[in-house]
Design a protein around this motif. Structure first.
Motif, PDB file in Angstrom:
ATOM      1  N   GLN A 217       7.365 -21.057  -5.300  1.00  0.00           N
ATOM      2  CA  GLN A 217       6.114 -21.301  -4.996  1.00  0.00           C
ATOM      3  C   GLN A 217       6.247 -20.418  -3.203  1.00  0.00           C
ATOM      4  O   GLN A 217       6.897 -21.229  -2.330  1.00  0.00           O
ATOM      5  CB  GLN A 217       5.488 -22.539  -4.721  1.00  0.00           C
ATOM      6  N   ASN A 218       5.616 -19.527  -3.205  1.00  0.00           N
ATOM      7  CA  ASN A 218       5.631 -18.132  -1.936  1.00  0.00           C
ATOM      8  C   ASN A 218       7.670 -18.112  -1.748  1.00  0.00           C
ATOM      9  O   ASN A 218       8.062 -18.763  -0.566  1.00  0.00           O
ATOM     10  CB  ASN A 218       5.109 -19.196  -0.934  1.00  0.00           C
ATOM     11  N   TRP A 219       8.350 -18.288  -2.510  1.00  0.00           N
ATOM     12  CA  TRP A 219       9.692 -17.986  -2.878  1.00  0.00           C
ATOM     13  C   TRP A 219       9.664 -16.167  -3.190  1.00  0.00           C
ATOM     14  O   TRP A 219      10.888 -15.377  -2.229  1.00  0.00           O
ATOM     15  CB  TRP A 219      10.343 -18.967  -3.840  1.00  0.00           C
ATOM     16  N   LEU A 220       9.983 -16.119  -4.210  1.00  0.00           N
ATOM     17  CA  LEU A 220      10.308 -14.849  -4.536  1.00  0.00           C
ATOM     18  C   LEU A 220      10.597 -13.202  -3.360  1.00  0.00           C
ATOM     19  O   LEU A 220      11.158 -12.356  -3.231  1.00  0.00           O
ATOM     20  CB  LEU A 220       9.601 -14.071  -5.867  1.00  0.00           C
ATOM     21  N   ARG A 221       9.373 -13.914  -2.940  1.00  0.00           N
ATOM     22  CA  ARG A 221       9.126 -12.737  -1.873  1.00  0.00           C
ATOM     23  C   ARG A 221      10.679 -12.423  -1.060  1.00  0.00           C
ATOM     24  O   ARG A 221      10.301 -11.395   0.038  1.00  0.00           O
ATOM     25  CB  ARG A 221       7.743 -12.571  -0.817  1.00  0.00           C
ATOM     26  N   ASP A 258       0.808  -6.509  -2.149  1.00  0.00           N
ATOM     27  CA  ASP A 258       1.743  -5.254  -2.294  1.00  0.00           C
ATOM     28  C   ASP A 258       2.047  -5.323  -0.845  1.00  0.00           C
ATOM     29  O   ASP A 258       1.607  -4.159  -0.830  1.00  0.00           O
ATOM     30  CB  ASP A 258       1.375  -4.191  -3.305  1.00  0.00           C
ATOM     31  N   LEU A 259       3.107  -5.751  -0.453  1.00  0.00           N
ATOM     32  CA  LEU A 259       3.851  -5.423   0.640  1.00  0.00           C
ATOM     33  C   LEU A 259       5.374  -5.012   0.677  1.00  0.00           C
ATOM     34  O   LEU A 259       6.037  -4.614   1.498  1.00  0.00           O
ATOM     35  CB  LEU A 259       3.461  -6.109   2.253  1.00  0.00           C
ATOM     36  N   SER A 260       5.641  -4.504  -0.288  1.00  0.00           N
ATOM     37  CA  SER A 260       7.241  -3.818   0.056  1.00  0.00           C
ATOM     38  C   SER A 260       7.283  -2.891  -0.741  1.00  0.00           C
ATOM     39  O   SER A 260       8.344  -2.021  -0.627  1.00  0.00           O
ATOM     40  CB  SER A 260       7.289  -4.618  -2.298  1.00  0.00           C
ATOM     41  N   ILE A 268       1.221  -0.391   6.254  1.00  0.00           N
ATOM     42  CA  ILE A 268      -0.294  -1.323   7.471  1.00  0.00           C
ATOM     43  C   ILE A 268      -1.610  -1.463   6.766  1.00  0.00           C
ATOM     44  O   ILE A 268      -2.339  -2.045   7.406  1.00  0.00           O
ATOM     45  CB  ILE A 268       0.527  -0.204   7.977  1.00  0.00           C
ATOM     46  N   THR A 269      -1.154  -0.360   5.997  1.00  0.00           N
ATOM     47  CA  THR A 269      -3.203   0.146   5.423  1.00  0.00           C
ATOM     48  C   THR A 269      -3.164  -0.867   4.525  1.00  0.00           C
ATOM     49  O   THR A 269      -4.077  -2.005   4.339  1.00  0.00           O
ATOM     50  CB  THR A 269      -3.001   1.336   4.476  1.00  0.00           C
ATOM     51  N   THR A 270      -2.019  -2.353   3.381  1.00  0.00           N
ATOM     52  CA  THR A 270      -2.311  -2.875   2.891  1.00  0.00           C
ATOM     53  C   THR A 270      -2.038  -3.944   3.743  1.00  0.00           C
ATOM     54  O   THR A 270      -3.679  -5.055   3.259  1.00  0.00           O
ATOM     55  CB  THR A 270      -1.087  -2.710   1.826  1.00  0.00           C
ATOM     56  N   ARG A 318       8.248  -9.659   1.619  1.00  0.00           N
ATOM     57  CA  ARG A 318       8.161  -8.203   0.822  1.00  0.00           C
ATOM     58  C   ARG A 318       7.091  -8.518  -0.229  1.00  0.00           C
ATOM     59  O   ARG A 318       7.957  -8.601  -1.140  1.00  0.00           O
ATOM     60  CB  ARG A 318       9.685  -8.138   0.508  1.00  0.00           C
ATOM     61  N   LEU A 319       6.240  -8.836  -0.090  1.00  0.00           N
ATOM     62  CA  LEU A 319       5.760  -9.304  -1.206  1.00  0.00           C
ATOM     63  C   LEU A 319       5.558  -8.288  -1.939  1.00  0.00           C
ATOM     64  O   LEU A 319       5.516  -7.364  -1.717  1.00  0.00           O
ATOM     65  CB  LEU A 319       4.106  -9.438  -0.609  1.00  0.00           C
ATOM     66  N   GLU A 320       4.950  -8.840  -3.787  1.00  0.00           N
ATOM     67  CA  GLU A 320       5.074  -8.395  -4.380  1.00  0.00           C
ATOM     68  C   GLU A 320       3.382  -8.382  -5.084  1.00  0.00           C
ATOM     69  O   GLU A 320       2.980 -10.328  -5.108  1.00  0.00           O
ATOM     70  CB  GLU A 320       5.706  -7.820  -5.644  1.00  0.00           C
ATOM     71  N   SER A 321       2.338  -7.567  -5.501  1.00  0.00           N
ATOM     72  CA  SER A 321       1.517  -8.286  -6.064  1.00  0.00           C
ATOM     73  C   SER A 321       1.394  -8.874  -7.142  1.00  0.00           C
ATOM     74  O   SER A 321       3.409  -8.678  -8.088  1.00  0.00           O
ATOM     75  CB  SER A 321       0.102  -6.977  -6.315  1.00  0.00           C
ATOM     76  N   GLY A 322       0.230  -9.462  -8.181  1.00  0.00           N
ATOM     77  CA  GLY A 322       0.631 -10.049  -8.692  1.00  0.00           C
ATOM     78  C   GLY A 322       0.702  -9.688 -10.146  1.00  0.00           C
ATOM     79  O   GLY A 322       1.788 -10.201 -11.161  1.00  0.00           O
ATOM     80  N   VAL A 323       0.368  -8.433 -10.272  1.00  0.00           N
ATOM     81  CA  VAL A 323       0.698  -7.614 -11.366  1.00  0.00           C
ATOM     82  C   VAL A 323       1.589  -6.961 -11.434  1.00  0.00           C
ATOM     83  O   VAL A 323       2.932  -7.256 -12.378  1.00  0.00           O
ATOM     84  CB  VAL A 323      -0.828  -6.580 -11.105  1.00  0.00           C
TER      85      VAL A 323
END
Length: 387
Positions: A217-221, A258-260, A268-270, A318-323
């Motif tokens: 939970q809020n970890w892989l990022r 997705d901030l990776s 910046i846009t995302t 370094r978030l990735e989107s769910g997809v």
């Protein structure tokens, strides 16, 4: 560190008993006061009240506090982290069904929530018609230095969970998987890479007769997604390691953004198109001069600074989107598990009743929490793909 509780056996020795010697305020005062400002200090106060009530055999007060805890679990941190609590019932429902028929359950908890979600699972397990299974929870000693922060040690959290489990008559063990003490002053990335080598069946004392549940939970990022030479990323290495543990189910929850990207302009846009959500939610629910709101907005500001202002190992967000993350998990050899309609309807009902502006939808096997129709947080459940 190990804490054990067996049914209604003897009392638990606490490392810091003085924490529980504070006189109890009336429920109409202390608890209602907390309901108006659900910050970290309030959560801690509720846990202290619950533990103190249990120590004093005050069943009525303990039940009242537990009701509050089960309804506000994980409501610390920024808006999206707090609102993942609304997924709690859905995830607990899915995890509970995955371990049906097992007399022993072991949870590896990789999260930043300080175990606040587990009282709800303990309560659900206690209601099993055939009686509760024994429950073990193992947490890593290392943790990203990000909100929510709590001035209580993991060991103390374990003792409080043990008191709760004792009250619900659920046999319970709590373990902290320690890092190399020589790395205590190193970064989370360094500590976790060391921990990764210790995530083996033998070192975790995994047992053939228990159902293994892994919570992310809020970890892989916070695990690096950059390759070093020909080596795999830490994120992929972690997925490979946990696959080797043969878990019954893996639960993944995070913000759906997705901030990776390596490109600064893309980030910046995302970032701009996503992080308006917590600011807008705060605008809706908290007044401008609220101390709580200022703290949450400061947390979001630090997140933006990390996303935009840093590169390399210093850029930890370094978030990735769910997809995108779902594809990564699928490529690692896992298959998604759908949430049942009853679970989805229950969460939708909770949102409609308690959280105006928030909604929920399903995208394939992924549950998505939305703010005014925009994706905010996702939740998925996985199991190992059979050959």
């Amino acid at each position: 560190m190990k804490t054990e509780v067996r049914g209604n056996g003897g009392s638990i020795s606490l490392q810091n008993p003085s924490l529980f010697n504070t006189p109890l305020d009336p429920i109409t005062g202390a608890l209602k006061g907390c309901l108006g400002s659900l910050d970290g200090a309030c959560i801690e106060k509720l846990l202290l009240h619950c533990a103190s009530a249990l120590e004093n055999n005050d069943v009525t007060l303990a039940q009242q506090v537990m009701w509050v805890l089960n309804n506000v679990a994980s409501t610390v941190g920024d808006t999206n982290q707090r609102l993942t609590a609304w997924f709690l019932r859905a995830l607990i429902s899915r995890a509970s069904r995955a371990v049906e028929g097992y007399g022993k359950v072991h949870i590896l908890d990789f999260s930043i929530t300080h175990c606040m979600q587990w009282p709800t699972l303990i309560d659900a397990l206690a209601k099993r018609p055939e009686g509760p299974p024994s429950l073990r929870i193992t947490v890593p000693s290392c943790r990203p230095q990000v909100p929510p922060l709590l001035n209580v040690s993991k060991e103390e959290v374990g003792h409080r969970l043990a008191n709760f489990a004792k009250f619900r008559d659920v046999p319970f063990e709590f373990h902290v998987k320690d890092d190399d003490p020589c790395l205590s002053n190193e970064t989370f990335a360094t500590q976790f890479e060391s921990l990764l080598t210790q995530l083996t069946r033998s070192q975790l004392d995994l047992r053939d007769d228990e159902a293994l549940v892994i919570n992310c939970q809020n970890w892989l990022r916070y695990l690096s997604d950059e390759t070093k030479g020909n080596t795999t990323t830490v994120r992929d290495a972690f997925l490979d390691v946990i696959k080797g543990l043969n878990p019954r189910i893996i639960v993944v929850v995070d913000e759906d953004c997705d901030l990776s990207a390596s490109s600064l302009s893309s980030r910046i846009t995302t970032c701009f198109n996503y992080l308006w959500i917590p600011f807008d939610a705060l605008e809706t629910f908290l007044p401008k001069d609220s101390r709580q709101r200022l703290e949450y907005e400061s947390d979001i500001g630090h997140k933006i600074e990390n996303i935009v202002g840093f590169e390399g190992f210093r850029r930890t967000e370094r978030l990735e989107s769910g997809v995108k993350l779902s594809q990564r998990i699928n490529d690692a050899g896992f298959v998604s598990l759908p949430f049942c309609e009853d679970t989805i309807n229950e969460v939708k009902s909770l949102l409609d009743e308690h959280a105006s502006g928030w909604g929920m939808k399903r995208e394939e096997d992924m549950l998505v929490l939305t703010w005014k129709g925009h994706n905010s947080v996702f939740a998925t459940a996985w199991t190992e793909l059979e050959d």
